[in-house]
Design an enzyme around this catalytic site. Structure first.
Site, short mmCIF file in Angstrom:
data_model
loop_
_atom_site.label_atom_id
_atom_site.label_comp_id
_atom_site.label_asym_id
_atom_site.label_seq_id
_atom_site.Cartn_x
_atom_site.Cartn_y
_atom_site.Cartn_z
N TRP A 184 0.85 -1.20 0.00
CA TRP A 184 0.00 0.00 0.00
C TRP A 184 0.88 1.25 0.00
O TRP A 184 1.77 1.38 0.84
CB TRP A 184 -0.92 0.03 1.23
CG TRP A 184 -1.60 1.36 1.34
CD1 TRP A 184 -2.58 1.85 0.53
CD2 TRP A 184 -1.29 2.41 2.27
NE1 TRP A 184 -2.92 3.12 0.91
CE2 TRP A 184 -2.15 3.49 1.97
CE3 TRP A 184 -0.39 2.53 3.33
CZ2 TRP A 184 -2.12 4.68 2.69
CZ3 TRP A 184 -0.36 3.72 4.04
CH2 TRP A 184 -1.22 4.77 3.73
N GLU A 225 -3.15 -2.84 -2.54
CA GLU A 225 -4.26 -2.18 -1.83
C GLU A 225 -4.54 -0.79 -2.38
O GLU A 225 -3.65 0.05 -2.47
CB GLU A 225 -3.91 -2.08 -0.34
CG GLU A 225 -5.04 -1.54 0.52
CD GLU A 225 -4.68 -1.49 2.01
OE1 GLU A 225 -3.48 -1.48 2.33
OE2 GLU A 225 -5.61 -1.46 2.84
N LYS A 227 -7.09 2.83 -2.37
CA LYS A 227 -7.66 3.69 -1.33
C LYS A 227 -8.37 4.84 -2.00
O LYS A 227 -8.02 5.22 -3.12
CB LYS A 227 -6.50 4.20 -0.47
CG LYS A 227 -6.91 5.11 0.65
CD LYS A 227 -5.84 5.11 1.72
CE LYS A 227 -6.22 6.06 2.83
NZ LYS A 227 -5.48 5.84 4.04
N ASP A 261 -9.79 -3.08 1.49
CA ASP A 261 -9.86 -2.59 2.87
C ASP A 261 -11.24 -1.94 3.06
O ASP A 261 -11.68 -1.12 2.24
CB ASP A 261 -8.73 -1.58 3.10
CG ASP A 261 -8.69 -1.03 4.52
OD1 ASP A 261 -7.64 -1.17 5.18
OD2 ASP A 261 -9.68 -0.42 4.96
N HIS A 264 -11.65 1.85 2.54
CA HIS A 264 -10.99 2.49 1.40
C HIS A 264 -11.88 2.82 0.22
O HIS A 264 -11.41 2.97 -0.91
CB HIS A 264 -9.81 1.64 0.96
CG HIS A 264 -8.66 1.73 1.91
ND1 HIS A 264 -7.38 1.39 1.59
CD2 HIS A 264 -8.61 2.18 3.19
CE1 HIS A 264 -6.59 1.60 2.63
NE2 HIS A 264 -7.32 2.06 3.61
N HIS A 288 -8.75 -6.46 4.19
CA HIS A 288 -8.33 -5.71 5.37
C HIS A 288 -9.60 -5.37 6.13
O HIS A 288 -10.35 -4.47 5.75
CB HIS A 288 -7.58 -4.43 4.97
CG HIS A 288 -6.11 -4.63 4.92
ND1 HIS A 288 -5.21 -3.60 4.81
CD2 HIS A 288 -5.37 -5.77 4.99
CE1 HIS A 288 -3.97 -4.10 4.81
NE2 HIS A 288 -4.05 -5.41 4.91
N ASP A 296 -12.10 6.75 6.63
CA ASP A 296 -11.24 5.58 6.89
C ASP A 296 -10.68 5.69 8.30
O ASP A 296 -9.48 5.79 8.49
CB ASP A 296 -10.12 5.57 5.84
CG ASP A 296 -9.23 4.35 5.95
OD1 ASP A 296 -9.71 3.31 6.44
OD2 ASP A 296 -8.06 4.44 5.54
N ASP A 298 -10.58 3.61 10.79
CA ASP A 298 -9.93 2.44 11.40
C ASP A 298 -10.36 2.20 12.83
O ASP A 298 -9.53 1.97 13.71
CB ASP A 298 -8.41 2.54 11.26
CG ASP A 298 -7.95 2.32 9.83
OD1 ASP A 298 -8.20 1.23 9.30
OD2 ASP A 298 -7.35 3.24 9.24
N ASP A 328 -7.13 -4.76 10.12
CA ASP A 328 -6.36 -3.52 9.94
C ASP A 328 -7.12 -2.35 10.57
O ASP A 328 -7.99 -1.77 9.95
CB ASP A 328 -6.13 -3.26 8.44
CG ASP A 328 -5.34 -1.97 8.21
OD1 ASP A 328 -4.71 -1.47 9.16
OD2 ASP A 328 -5.37 -1.44 7.07
C1 RNT Z 1 -3.85 2.55 5.07
C2 RNT Z 1 -3.97 1.11 4.71
C3 RNT Z 1 -2.85 0.22 5.16
C4 RNT Z 1 -2.38 0.53 6.56
C5 RNT Z 1 -1.39 -0.46 7.13
C6 RNT Z 1 -0.74 0.07 8.35
O1 RNT Z 1 -4.94 3.30 4.75
O2 RNT Z 1 -5.18 0.60 5.17
O3 RNT Z 1 -3.21 -1.10 5.00
O4 RNT Z 1 -3.46 0.63 7.44
O5 RNT Z 1 -0.50 -0.81 6.17
ZN ZN Z 2 -5.51 -1.50 4.95
#
Ligand code: RNT
Ligand code: ZN
Length: 421
Positions: A184, A225, A227, A261, A264, A288, A296, A298, A328
């Site tokens: 990523w 990945e 985003k 993810d 994303h 993810h 995003d 998290d 993640d």
């Molecule tokens: C970031 C991505 C990525 C990170 C990790 C730490 O937006 O989701 O995967 O969260 O690599």
């Molecule tokens: Zn991620």
């Protein structure tokens, strides 16, 4: 095992058998499906490079709860608590920035030896290891990495990617298990660039060069990945969804796959709705698992509709083995060990719940065109006594039933985490 748990199991077994579901088989599939634990929940994505620096790349941890891990030893000790309270096959997912060396080693110089202690620790616990190049939080990452217009900068990051694939091979050899590497890059722009193509062509070329230079590497799978945007990079993302999907599909490679993810995509888009389309063209993908709240963000993964929908989808598609599941998220506002356990247990729980769906029956109804019964059955099983099966599974694995894990984590907080500041 407690009498009441066993009683619950017998009851559930009967209930599900009536629906044509064998709960022991579901537990077995659930238990043998690896879930990869992201190491970065324990220290707010800091890592252990011997250099001070802030988290960058448009990602952000929020919160300041005391007790974060400051050393690899502390992080592994926290992870040992997590391992105790989370059932099923596990892997540990490490970022390149979590290396261990006596002196600072830059990203273009990392070697397998810098990850030997992680490998020893994982092998002792029979865990697989997954890996991530760290294309952020670095002096050379502020103005693009693999898509940089500065050749020297781009070379630096290509070298990092190459070394990471070799380290992935080392992990695969040490553990005897596939190492899933996730690539990523945060590259993007705060404002709209005039040339949106050139950075993408450079990113494409960089990925090509990383994979070409490491063709002999075995035992590694690579996720790419995408985003939608990162903080400070709101207008343009080089590795957008279309770019990554296009890259992966055009490669037709047996080891390059798309990473999806949960945070994303645009807020009304969901990963659960994408999997069926991706699998029309792909043999594998990497998830993810995260929880975006309006962005995003998290957040800790909850047992919510979308998590259940994702797991339902991979079960219905028959892609449980083909889908690499990794968590993640990074929450620094609550006890970090508890944050890990809550999200990981929920991920496993949603998978088990999905495996207890009468999929064959629903598919048959659909085939016969009986959409009325399809809806009726879909709704009915939602209140099946799933909790009894989950509790039995947790009891059987000795990972704590219900909230039993919480008192252990609170004790660990009193004895260990609270001493850290
Ligand atoms: C970031 C991505 C990525 C990170 C990790 C730490 O937006 O989701 O995967 O969260 O690599
Ligand atoms: Zn991620």
């Amino acid at each position: 095992m407690k009498e009441s748990i066993l009683k619950g199991y017998e009851l559930a077994k009967e209930y599900y058998a009536d629906m044509g579901i064998d709960i022991d088989k579901a537990i077995e599939i659930c238990d043998s499906t690896p879930i990869s634990i992201h190491c970065w929940q324990g220290d707010d994505v800091n890592g252990f490079e011997k250099k001070e620096g802030a988290l960058s790349g448009g990602i952000q941890t929020t919160g300041n709860y005391p007790g974060k891990a400051r050393t690899p030893k502390e992080l592994r000790s926290d992870l040992d608590v997590v391992l105790k309270h989370f059932p099923g096959e596990k892997k540990i997912n490490i970022h390149a920035s979590y290396l261990e060396a006596d002196e600072f080693v830059d990203r273009n110089k990392i070697e397998p030896e810098h990850f030997k202690k992680w490998a020893d620790w994982a092998v002792e616990r029979d865990l697989g290891i997954d890996f991530n190049p760290t294309y952020f939080s670095h002096d050379l990452s502020d103005d693009g990495t693999l898509s940089s217009k500065n050749d020297k900068v781009r070379e630096f990051w290509i070298e990092h990617g190459i070394r990471c694939r070799k380290i992935g091979e080392y992990f695969a050899q040490r553990t005897g298990k596939v190492c899933v590497i996730n690539h990523w890059t945060p590259d993007g722009d705060k404002e709209f660039p005039i040339d949106t193509l050139a950075p993408r062509l450079r990113l494409k070329d960089s990925y090509d060069r990383i994979f070409d230079a490491t063709r002999s590497v075995t035992g590694v799978m690579d996720g790419i990945e995408s985003k939608v945007f990162g903080i400070g990079l709101e207008s343009y993302t080089v590795g957008s969804h279309e770019f990554c999907m296009g890259y992966v599909m055009s490669k037709r490679s047996d080891h390059i796959m798309l990473t999806l993810d949960c945070g994303h995509y645009h807020p009304t888009e969901v990963v659960s709705a994408k999997l069926g389309a991706v699998y029309a063209f792909a043999d594998h993908c990497l998830l993810h698992v995260s929880r975006p709240v309006r962005w995003d963000s998290d957040h800790v993964v909850c047992y919510d509709d979308e998590l259940r929908a994702i797991m339902n989808e991979i079960v219905r598609l028959g892609k449980v083995k083909e889908t690499y599941i990794a968590t993640d998220y990074f929450d620094a506002s609550i006890n970090r060990v508890a944050a890990w356990i809550i999200g990981l247990r929920n991920t496993r729980k949603a998978l088990l719940n999905a495996l207890l769906t009468p999929v064959e029956r629903l598919k048959l109804l659909e085939k016969e065109g009986d959409t009325t019964s399809r809806l009726a059955v879909s709704e009915e099983y939602k209140t099946a006594p799933f909790g009894l099966v989950w509790d039995y599974y947790c009891a059987k694995k000795g990972v704590g039933v219900g909230l039993e894990w919480l008192s252990d984590v609170k004790k660990y907080e009193d004895d260990v985490l609270s001493m850290r500041n």
